[in-house]
Design an enzyme around this catalytic site. Structure first.
Site, PDB file in Angstrom:
ATOM      1  N   VAL A   1     118.813 -24.083  70.501  1.00 24.45           N
ATOM      2  CA  VAL A   1     117.882 -25.211  70.403  1.00 24.45           C
ATOM      3  C   VAL A   1     117.428 -25.580  71.816  1.00 24.45           C
ATOM      4  CG1 VAL A   1     117.601 -27.583  69.599  1.00 24.45           C
ATOM      5  CG2 VAL A   1     119.150 -26.045  68.384  1.00 24.45           C
ATOM      6  N   CYS A   2     116.138 -25.664  72.023  1.00 22.97           N
ATOM      7  CA  CYS A   2     115.609 -26.015  73.350  1.00 22.97           C
ATOM      8  C   CYS A   2     116.082 -27.423  73.723  1.00 22.97           C
ATOM      9  CB  CYS A   2     114.089 -25.959  73.360  1.00 22.97           C
ATOM     10  SG  CYS A   2     113.385 -26.539  74.922  1.00 22.97           S
ATOM     11  N   ILE A   3     116.792 -27.523  74.815  1.00 22.21           N
ATOM     12  CA  ILE A   3     117.399 -28.805  75.190  1.00 22.21           C
ATOM     13  C   ILE A   3     116.345 -29.844  75.561  1.00 22.21           C
ATOM     14  CG2 ILE A   3     117.792 -28.071  77.597  1.00 22.21           C
ATOM     15  CD1 ILE A   3     120.405 -29.750  77.465  1.00 22.21           C
TER      16      ILE A   3
ATOM     17  N   ALA B   1     114.678 -31.026  72.370  1.00 20.97           N
ATOM     18  CA  ALA B   1     115.627 -31.734  71.505  1.00 20.97           C
ATOM     19  C   ALA B   1     115.915 -33.146  72.019  1.00 20.97           C
ATOM     20  CB  ALA B   1     116.917 -30.937  71.386  1.00 20.97           C
TER      21      ALA B   1
END
Lengths: 130, 96
Positions: free
Chosen positions: A77-79, A82
């Site tokens: 998940v792209c931090i 997110a």
């Protein structure tokens, strides 16, 4: 072949996650390997452990989780995408002074570099966005 | 040869962008709301012969358009066929 998926649609508001999930199962059914799924933009909401659809509807997070458990598919998940949308792990919540968190393993907060690694590692990277 | 995956309906700007980018020998796969192109048999994608066009069967069924696609003789693929198209094309572009 090795496949990777990029999912950029939000669950239950855009068809992209459902399409990606059905595609993922078709990839595996044809004997390919699904290396990983990268959730980006509104796609990060697929990782929320607070997702609570009605019991007779598909829980997308659980479906992704099952894919990881049964086929060892990485769920990145792209931090940056997110955190700005309120999808946050326990360690990041603690770091930012929040009391609650809604992302846990097997989903992992990672950087965009992970997407490039996935692309380089796979024979095919298919984007699902709506 | 590029596989173009189009997810938007003919009423959006995106299909026109695809028409500008697509090359002879490419393949166009209409998915999600893109399958509503079935309702307009006069669209350029149905009248040209430069590239192959397929509709994703599951998305047609979800929108009650299967019989219309069949009536017009439009080519469809199921999800297994979608994967097969990605096997045949080294590159894909998703338009949304």
């Amino acid at each position: 072949m090795d496949y990777g998926l990029l999912v950029m649609g939000a669950p239950y508001s855009q068809p992209a996650p459902h399409s990606a999930l059905r595609f993922a199962h078709a990839v595996l059914a044809r004997g390919h390997r699904l290396v990983g799924v990268f959730f980006y933009h509104d796609g990060v909401h697929n990782a929320s452990m607070l997702m609570t659809p009605p019991q007779d509807e598909l829980n997308l997070r659980d479906a992704w989780k099952a894919l990881h458990k049964e086929h060892d598919v990485a769920l990145d998940v792209c931090i940056a995408a997110a955190l700005r949308r309120g999808v946050i792990s326990q360690s990041e919540a603690s770091r930012h002074g929040h009391d609650a968190f809604n992302l846990e393993a097997p989903f992992e907060l990672t950087g965009l570099g992970q997407l490039l690694t996935l692309q380089q590692r796979c024979d095919r990277l298919i984007t699902f966005a709506s | 040869m590029i596989l173009h995956i189009l997810t938007t309906p003919p009423t959006s700007e995106v299909p026109r962008q695809v028409e500008q980018a697509i090359q002879a020998g490419d393949t166009l796969l209409l998915t999600e709301a893109g399958v509503t192109a079935t309702l307009d048999p006069d669209l350029h994608c149905w009248t040209q012969n430069d590239y192959a066009v397929f509709l994703l069967e599951e998305d047609l069924v979800a929108r009650g358009l299967s019989s219309i696609a069949a009536t017009h003789g439009l080519s469809t693929v199921d999800m297994d066929g979608f994967v097969a198209l990605t096997e045949q094309h080294l590159q894909s572009v998703t338009w949304y």
